[in-house]
Write a protein that holds these residues in place. Structure first.
Motif, short mmCIF file in Angstrom:
data_model
loop_
_atom_site.label_atom_id
_atom_site.label_comp_id
_atom_site.label_asym_id
_atom_site.label_seq_id
_atom_site.Cartn_x
_atom_site.Cartn_y
_atom_site.Cartn_z
N LYS A 261 0.85 -1.20 0.00
CA LYS A 261 0.00 0.00 0.00
C LYS A 261 0.88 1.24 0.00
CE LYS A 261 -3.27 3.02 0.73
NZ LYS A 261 -2.41 4.19 0.73
N PRO A 262 0.96 1.96 -1.14
CA PRO A 262 1.80 3.15 -1.18
C PRO A 262 1.14 4.31 -0.46
CG PRO A 262 0.63 2.90 -3.24
CD PRO A 262 0.28 1.70 -2.41
N TRP A 266 -5.87 8.18 0.54
CA TRP A 266 -6.78 7.30 1.27
C TRP A 266 -6.00 6.35 2.17
CZ3 TRP A 266 -11.31 9.35 0.33
CH2 TRP A 266 -11.55 9.95 -0.91
N THR A 267 -6.68 5.91 3.24
CA THR A 267 -6.08 4.90 4.10
C THR A 267 -5.87 3.61 3.32
OG1 THR A 267 -7.27 5.89 5.95
CG2 THR A 267 -6.30 3.71 6.30
N MET A 268 -6.83 3.27 2.48
CA MET A 268 -6.72 2.10 1.62
C MET A 268 -7.56 2.34 0.38
SD MET A 268 -5.20 -0.77 1.33
CE MET A 268 -5.29 -2.13 0.17
N GLU A 269 -7.09 1.83 -0.74
CA GLU A 269 -7.85 1.96 -1.98
C GLU A 269 -7.46 0.84 -2.92
OE1 GLU A 269 -6.83 5.32 -4.51
OE2 GLU A 269 -5.04 5.66 -3.27
N THR A 290 -12.48 2.99 -2.01
CA THR A 290 -11.56 3.76 -1.16
C THR A 290 -12.09 3.77 0.26
OG1 THR A 290 -12.69 5.88 -1.54
CG2 THR A 290 -10.97 5.27 -3.12
N TYR A 291 -11.15 3.90 1.20
CA TYR A 291 -11.56 3.96 2.61
C TYR A 291 -10.71 4.99 3.32
CZ TYR A 291 -12.49 2.72 7.45
OH TYR A 291 -12.84 2.78 8.77
N GLU A 292 -11.39 5.90 4.05
CA GLU A 292 -10.72 6.94 4.83
C GLU A 292 -10.98 6.64 6.30
OE1 GLU A 292 -11.04 10.05 6.74
OE2 GLU A 292 -8.86 9.89 6.47
N LYS A 293 -9.91 6.29 7.02
CA LYS A 293 -10.06 5.73 8.36
C LYS A 293 -10.61 6.73 9.36
CE LYS A 293 -7.56 2.70 11.53
NZ LYS A 293 -6.30 1.94 11.71
N SER A 294 -10.14 7.98 9.31
CA SER A 294 -10.55 8.95 10.33
C SER A 294 -12.05 9.21 10.31
CB SER A 294 -9.78 10.26 10.14
OG SER A 294 -10.05 10.82 8.87
N SER A 295 -12.64 9.24 9.13
CA SER A 295 -14.08 9.49 9.02
C SER A 295 -14.88 8.21 8.78
CB SER A 295 -14.36 10.47 7.88
OG SER A 295 -13.92 9.93 6.64
N LYS A 296 -14.17 7.08 8.64
CA LYS A 296 -14.79 5.79 8.36
C LYS A 296 -15.66 5.84 7.10
CE LYS A 296 -14.68 3.74 12.97
NZ LYS A 296 -15.42 2.95 13.96
N THR A 297 -15.17 6.57 6.11
CA THR A 297 -15.92 6.73 4.86
C THR A 297 -15.45 5.69 3.84
OG1 THR A 297 -16.14 9.10 5.25
CG2 THR A 297 -16.53 8.32 3.00
N PHE A 298 -16.40 4.91 3.35
CA PHE A 298 -16.11 3.87 2.36
C PHE A 298 -16.86 4.20 1.08
CE2 PHE A 298 -17.15 -0.31 0.43
CZ PHE A 298 -15.85 -0.75 0.18
N THR A 299 -16.16 4.24 -0.05
CA THR A 299 -16.81 4.56 -1.33
C THR A 299 -16.58 3.42 -2.30
OG1 THR A 299 -14.88 5.69 -2.27
CG2 THR A 299 -16.41 7.03 -0.97
N MET A 300 -17.58 3.22 -3.17
CA MET A 300 -17.47 2.21 -4.22
C MET A 300 -17.88 2.85 -5.55
SD MET A 300 -19.05 -1.31 -2.61
CE MET A 300 -20.71 -0.80 -3.09
N ALA A 364 -6.79 -1.77 7.57
CA ALA A 364 -7.25 -0.39 7.40
C ALA A 364 -8.60 -0.17 8.06
CB ALA A 364 -7.31 -0.05 5.91
N MET A 365 -9.48 -1.18 7.98
CA MET A 365 -10.84 -1.03 8.51
C MET A 365 -10.98 -1.52 9.95
SD MET A 365 -13.10 -2.23 5.22
CE MET A 365 -13.32 -1.16 3.80
N ASP A 366 -9.84 -1.82 10.59
CA ASP A 366 -9.87 -2.36 11.96
C ASP A 366 -10.71 -3.62 12.02
OD1 ASP A 366 -8.23 -0.35 12.98
OD2 ASP A 366 -9.93 1.00 13.26
#
Length: 590
Positions: A261-262, A266-269, A290-300, A364-366
């Motif tokens: 993961k470079p 995003w935390t993970m994508e 994509t996943y943004e850990k601080s806001s727990k936002t997951f997009t598809m 990334a998603m705990d």
């Protein structure tokens, strides 16, 4: 051998020899006439070719003017700015040359074609008209003479006297025509020496003026050309240095796990396959997630492969509630995990691309997958530390290199007795490589991660006049140990650059060598590598302005630093008012 002269007295005799000499003049006149015709034709072709060349050069110049360089990164070095501007400079130079060429073309018809055509029509044409008259009078005279000589002597005296008067009149007309023709044909032969040559000389003078203008422009262009060559060499050196770093990064990425993961936004994508339940079963659809850990936002974003490439549809956004690895025996697919989101009831089953890829998503998603070392651990360096042993090592390397420089110069110095580095065992190249490797392997670069972006900003966003002050201020924000080591090293590089005539280590070359050594971005990305050229400039400024930068920072300097930060982060431009304030601070700082 020249043309024979024609005597006026020969016109009365009209001997065969006279006629032969006259014929030589007529042949030469016809040859001259044909030559002028061909010359006019070739001259028109030359003018047309010059017009076509001028049009082509202007089109070429316009293309240069319209082309815009695009460089990698969000800022350009002074060298890159000058190189990008060079096409417009070339275009302006070509336009100036073409202005002179257009004047040459405009004058060519007046100074070359028209005078030649005038000489051919008026002078040679007049000689040809004289020949026609001479031939007519010759035929008329000799016809009259034959009739006159055939008269019988028994004719009446009055008739014979009238015939004598008529033949005298015809003879006079013949003599006049002959004299005028002889005069005209010789006049043309003489006048062509200057009236024929003068237009050619005038045209060549215009041509020489054009070439001289080009020479003058080339002479004026010489300083810019030399500066541009310097910019090109610097850019080439920066390219080589950056290329080496990018290749190293590529090799490290290649040697890491496939699912490394470079660093990124995003935390993970990455791509995941999403299970979609249908009345007759279920399907798996590929989405870019994509996943943004601080806001727990997951997009598809659903993706489709079409003939014109990959098409990404409007993304769906979810709030992640939980994540859990899917047991292998609970589904016939591998690498699956379930997530719960606030916007949907039940669980969403996702399939990763591999086991390690699933592990990264779970981390990334705990998720409940056990946390393991990230693949990026293979990218870490073997760290060195900025301690007393490091200082001693650097000092000994510098002492030995400088001592050897003195040996080359004076042939008398010897190595210090307490030198741990054996001068007979290690050459300068090995010692300097060891010095650079030590500095590059520090756990944090000498000029720190924290100040890295500020240093880059200082040389990429500020005007040239303010860069030294900004770098000065930033140096004095460094930790004391780092600042002490930097001063030790830069002082050495100043001495090295002073000997550039013999060692070829110019300030620019030293910047290329030590820019990536003293500065490094915390994120190892290609975008970060593109800033190596600015790192080189920072080192150049430190070497060229060592005495100024090494001085203690006054209160005005701190104010200046604050002002620089405002310029960096607010406007990224310097207004006239900002320039005036900065100049006032400069004066007080001096």
């Amino acid at each position: 051998m020249g043309l024979p002269t024609l005597e006026f007295s020969d016109s009365f005799l009209d001997s065969p020899d006279f006629r032969e000499r006259l014929k030589c003049h007529e042949i030469e006149l016809e040859r001259t006439n044909k030559f002028i015709k061909d010359l006019i034709k070739d001259g028109n072709m030359l003018i047309t070719a010059l017009k076509n060349l001028s049009a082509a050069v202007q089109k070429f110049s316009q293309s240069l003017q319209e082309f815009q360089f695009e460089c990698l990164g969000d800022a350009e070095t002074d060298d890159e700015v000058n190189i990008a501007q060079s096409f417009k400079e070339f275009s302006q130079l070509l336009n100036t040359v073409e202005e002179e060429r257009r004047r040459l073309i405009q004058n060519a018809d007046d100074v070359l074609i028209t005078p030649l055509e005038k000489f051919r029509k008026e002078q040679i044409g007049a000689a040809k008209e004289g020949k026609k008259k001479f031939d007519k009078e010759t035929e008329k005279y000799y016809s009259t003479l034959e009739r006159h000589l055939s008269l019988s002597s028994k004719k009446k005296e009055a008739y014979l006297q009238e015939a004598d008067t008529q033949i005298d009149k015809e003879r006079q007309l013949f003599y006049d025509a002959s004299l005028e023709y002889v005069f005209k044909i010789q006049e043309v032969q003489e006048k062509k020496k200057f009236e024929f040559v003068e237009p050619l000389l005038a045209f060549l003078q215009g041509l020489f003026t054009f070439y001289h203008e080009g020479y003058e422009l080339a002479h004026e262009f010489e300083p810019y050309k030399q500066q541009l060559q310097f910019n090109l060499q610097n850019t080439r050196n920066n390219f080589v240095s950056t290329k080496q770093e990018v290749e190293k990064l590529m090799k490290r990425i290649r040697s890491a796990d496939q699912d490394y993961k470079p660093p990124g936004q995003w935390t993970m994508e990455g791509f995941l396959y999403v299970q979609e339940k249908r009345p007759l079963g279920c399907t798996w659809t590929r989405h870019y997630c994509t996943y943004e850990k601080s806001s727990k936002t997951f997009t598809m974003s659903n993706t489709e492969n079409k003939s014109n490439g990959l098409v990404v549809n409007q993304p769906e956004v979810f709030k992640l509630k939980s994540c859990i690895r899917r047991k292998t025996d609970s589904i016939d697919k591998r690498f699956c995990f379930d997530i719960e989101v606030a916007e949907r009831h039940g669980v969403m089953t996702l399939q990763a691309l591999s086991e390690s890829n699933r592990r990264l998503w779970l981390e990334a998603m705990d998720g409940r997958e056990p946390v393991r070392n990230s693949a990026c651990s293979s990218l870490k360096y073997s760290f060195a530390y900025l301690n007393e042993a490091g200082f001693n090592f650097v000092r000994k390397c510098i002492d030995l290199v400088e001592m050897r420089g003195e040996v080359l110069q004076f042939l008398t110095s010897k190595a210090p007795v307490d030198m741990d580095l054996d001068p007979d065992m290690w050459d300068n190249k090995t010692i300097t490589s060891g010095l650079k490797n030590y500095l590059r392997c520090l756990s944090e670069p000498l000029m720190t991660f924290k100040l890295h972006k500020d240093f880059i900003m200082a040389v990429s966003k500020l005007l040239t006049n303010y860069r030294v002050r900004a770098v000065h201020a930033l140096v004095h924000k460094m930790p004391e140990r780092n600042k002490e080591m930097l001063e030790l090293l830069i002082k050495h590089l100043v001495r090295v650059s002073a000997q550039n005539q013999s060692n070829l280590m110019t300030v620019s070359n030293l910047g290329v060598i030590f820019g990536p050594t003293l500065m490094r971005s915390q994120e190892e990305t290609v975008a970060a590598m593109m800033n190596i050229k600015f790192q080189n400039i920072v080192v150049e400024i430190l070497i060229e302005n060592f005495n100024k930068v090494s001085h203690s920072l006054t209160l005005n300097g701190l104010v200046y630093l604050s002002w620089c930060i405002i310029i960096f982060h607010v406007s990224q431009k310097t207004t006239p008012r900002q320039q005036q304030i900065a100049e006032d601070i400069d004066e007080r700082q001096e």
